[in-house]
Design a protein around this motif. Structure first.
Motif, mmCIF file in Angstrom:
data_model
loop_
_atom_site.group_PDB
_atom_site.id
_atom_site.type_symbol
_atom_site.label_atom_id
_atom_site.label_comp_id
_atom_site.label_asym_id
_atom_site.label_seq_id
_atom_site.Cartn_x
_atom_site.Cartn_y
_atom_site.Cartn_z
ATOM 1 N N GLU A 77 0.827 -1.207 0.000
ATOM 2 C CA GLU A 77 0.000 0.000 0.000
ATOM 3 C C GLU A 77 0.861 1.256 0.000
ATOM 4 O O GLU A 77 0.620 2.190 -0.783
ATOM 5 C CB GLU A 77 -0.922 0.004 1.219
ATOM 6 C CG GLU A 77 -1.771 1.257 1.317
ATOM 7 C CD GLU A 77 -2.532 1.365 2.627
ATOM 8 O OE1 GLU A 77 -3.469 2.183 2.677
ATOM 9 O OE2 GLU A 77 -2.192 0.652 3.585
ATOM 10 N N VAL A 91 -3.447 11.624 -4.699
ATOM 11 C CA VAL A 91 -3.635 10.603 -3.664
ATOM 12 C C VAL A 91 -3.238 11.180 -2.311
ATOM 13 O O VAL A 91 -2.499 12.162 -2.234
ATOM 14 C CB VAL A 91 -2.782 9.337 -3.930
ATOM 15 C CG1 VAL A 91 -3.179 8.661 -5.227
ATOM 16 C CG2 VAL A 91 -1.292 9.664 -3.929
ATOM 17 N N THR A 133 -12.802 6.733 -11.204
ATOM 18 C CA THR A 133 -11.999 5.531 -10.983
ATOM 19 C C THR A 133 -11.283 5.082 -12.252
ATOM 20 O O THR A 133 -10.188 4.507 -12.194
ATOM 21 C CB THR A 133 -12.888 4.404 -10.438
ATOM 22 O OG1 THR A 133 -13.369 4.786 -9.138
ATOM 23 C CG2 THR A 133 -12.128 3.093 -10.305
ATOM 24 N N HIS A 210 -6.866 -0.626 -7.169
ATOM 25 C CA HIS A 210 -7.020 -0.112 -5.804
ATOM 26 C C HIS A 210 -7.358 -1.249 -4.850
ATOM 27 O O HIS A 210 -6.794 -1.373 -3.760
ATOM 28 C CB HIS A 210 -8.112 0.954 -5.799
ATOM 29 C CG HIS A 210 -8.414 1.539 -4.465
ATOM 30 N ND1 HIS A 210 -9.193 0.901 -3.524
ATOM 31 C CD2 HIS A 210 -8.070 2.741 -3.917
ATOM 32 C CE1 HIS A 210 -9.300 1.663 -2.449
ATOM 33 N NE2 HIS A 210 -8.629 2.788 -2.666
ATOM 34 N N PRO A 214 -12.722 1.894 -4.865
ATOM 35 C CA PRO A 214 -12.272 3.296 -4.858
ATOM 36 C C PRO A 214 -13.380 4.329 -4.920
ATOM 37 O O PRO A 214 -13.207 5.423 -4.348
ATOM 38 C CB PRO A 214 -11.339 3.356 -6.080
ATOM 39 C CG PRO A 214 -11.613 2.140 -6.883
ATOM 40 C CD PRO A 214 -12.084 1.100 -5.918
ATOM 41 N N TYR A 227 -7.509 10.143 -4.088
ATOM 42 C CA TYR A 227 -7.677 8.697 -3.911
ATOM 43 C C TYR A 227 -6.990 8.289 -2.612
ATOM 44 O O TYR A 227 -5.912 8.795 -2.270
ATOM 45 C CB TYR A 227 -7.066 7.947 -5.090
ATOM 46 C CG TYR A 227 -7.648 8.322 -6.433
ATOM 47 C CD1 TYR A 227 -8.943 7.963 -6.780
ATOM 48 C CD2 TYR A 227 -6.890 9.043 -7.356
ATOM 49 C CE1 TYR A 227 -9.474 8.308 -8.017
ATOM 50 C CE2 TYR A 227 -7.408 9.397 -8.595
ATOM 51 C CZ TYR A 227 -8.706 9.027 -8.921
ATOM 52 O OH TYR A 227 -9.225 9.376 -10.141
ATOM 53 N N PHE A 230 -5.429 2.398 0.025
ATOM 54 C CA PHE A 230 -5.037 1.328 -0.897
ATOM 55 C C PHE A 230 -4.659 0.056 -0.136
ATOM 56 O O PHE A 230 -3.782 -0.691 -0.551
ATOM 57 C CB PHE A 230 -3.856 1.789 -1.763
ATOM 58 C CG PHE A 230 -4.218 2.849 -2.775
ATOM 59 C CD1 PHE A 230 -4.414 2.519 -4.098
ATOM 60 C CD2 PHE A 230 -4.361 4.175 -2.393
ATOM 61 C CE1 PHE A 230 -4.745 3.486 -5.042
ATOM 62 C CE2 PHE A 230 -4.695 5.156 -3.328
ATOM 63 C CZ PHE A 230 -4.889 4.809 -4.649
ATOM 64 N N VAL A 233 -4.636 -3.225 -2.240
ATOM 65 C CA VAL A 233 -4.092 -3.113 -3.589
ATOM 66 C C VAL A 233 -3.745 -4.500 -4.122
ATOM 67 O O VAL A 233 -3.220 -5.354 -3.400
ATOM 68 C CB VAL A 233 -2.877 -2.166 -3.591
ATOM 69 C CG1 VAL A 233 -1.723 -2.704 -2.757
ATOM 70 C CG2 VAL A 233 -2.424 -1.878 -5.015
ATOM 71 N N ASP A 241 -12.792 -3.369 -8.879
ATOM 72 C CA ASP A 241 -12.951 -2.106 -8.150
ATOM 73 C C ASP A 241 -14.359 -1.537 -8.234
ATOM 74 O O ASP A 241 -14.671 -0.548 -7.568
ATOM 75 C CB ASP A 241 -11.943 -1.079 -8.669
ATOM 76 C CG ASP A 241 -10.564 -1.235 -8.047
ATOM 77 O OD1 ASP A 241 -10.426 -2.022 -7.088
ATOM 78 O OD2 ASP A 241 -9.613 -0.570 -8.516
#
Length: 308
Positions: A77, A91, A133, A210, A214, A227, A230, A233, A241
């Motif tokens: 992450e 992010v 996304t 993600h 997300p 964003y 995570f 991930v 997602d």
């Protein structure tokens, strides 16, 4: 009857997580005098004020716990979020004030992030977030790190939980459990094998994802959306997602994909991830004793599955 944690036990767990985060932050040289809990569900999220750092401490985890697996997931992450930040993707980034690695303190493993002011006046627009996304997926396609195939589905957790739920009839009926096991028997091979998945869905394609819806994890910062989160991930089809969302969200994603120059959703692959996602929610019933209010989130999805 399955024993649930009491309100006092839940409060004590949160307090212990906060104390661990404060101690960890101070040990790393941060000034922490006014810690403030921002969120408390699967993880306790704490602003280590006045330092511009947020600690996220997972507290509700599958049993038996696997500290090594949690640390690997947290490292992935942190690496993905930092890489995205370096590419200019909006992010929430790991904190630059501390080493970019998980921190273990008093039995908790935590990650440390840059504090961002939240625009609390804005309500989430999940349809717009679904459209956004596609841009995140376009950015993630070039991520150079190695990720495991559909690790976000947590197949071991599903298998183990469906076995454990047999001893907890207060959490799920025998008929529902039998149905869930039968469905998992059909789906599990495609979740565990990249080769089997690609043979079944040759047009879906795989890429970094993600991993944890997300559209529900876009943070409304005062300077714009970011964003975030995570934690799951993974490598998989972009449909993962969007699992569990409705047709309106799928259509919105397709609009974003056209704008980003990427492929639209494969409806067969979307049906597959929806089915897996529902079984993952059923497996999450095993976490209700650790967090009783989870039932409020899980029951509507399970009721819909039962009626389907």
């Amino acid at each position: 009857m399955t024993a649930h944690l009491t309100p006092k036990q839940l409060t004590d767990r949160t307090s212990a997580a906060v104390q661990a985060a404060v101690a960890a932050g101070r040990a790393l040289g941060l000034t922490v005098t006014d810690p403030r809990v921002l969120h408390d569900l699967f993880s306790v999220v704490v602003h280590l004020a006045p330092a511009p750092v947020v600690a996220r401490i997972p507290t509700v985890l599958p049993e038996p716990r696997d500290p090594a697996a949690l640390e690997r997931r947290q490292r992935d992450e942190l690496d993905v979020a930092q890489w995205l930040a370096d590419q200019g993707t909006p992010v929430i980034a790991p904190s630059p004030l501390v080493p970019r690695e998980p921190v273990t303190r008093d039995g908790f493993s935590m990650t440390l992030w840059t504090y961002v002011d939240e625009d609390r006046a804005r309500q989430p627009d999940y349809v717009a977030n679904a459209e956004s996304t596609a841009a995140l997926h376009a950015a993630l396609r070039a991520y150079p790190g190695r990720l495991e195939f559909l690790s976000a589905a947590e197949p071991d957790h599903i298998t183990d939980s469906l076995a454990r739920l047999e001893k907890h009839p207060d959490l799920i009926s025998a008929a529902d459990l039998d149905r869930a096991r039968a469905e998992w028997q059909d789906l599990e091979p495609l979740v565990r094998s990249r080769t089997a998945f690609e043979a079944r869905f040759p047009g879906a394609g795989l890429q970094p994802l993600h991993g944890d819806c997300p559209p529900a994890n876009i943070f409304p910062g005062t300077r714009g959306d970011l964003y975030a989160d995570f934690e799951l991930v993974t490598l998989g089809p972009v449909e993962w997602d969007l699992a569990g969302l409705g047709p309106e969200h799928a259509d919105a994603y397709d609009r974003g994909a056209r704008r980003a120059g990427t492929r639209p959703l494969d409806r067969e692959a979307l049906a597959f991830v929806n089915a897996v996602g529902t079984l993952r929610i059923i497996a999450t019933l095993t976490l209700v004793p650790q967090l009783p209010r989870l039932s409020d989130y899980l029951t509507p999805v399970i009721d819909q599955w039962r009626a389907g």
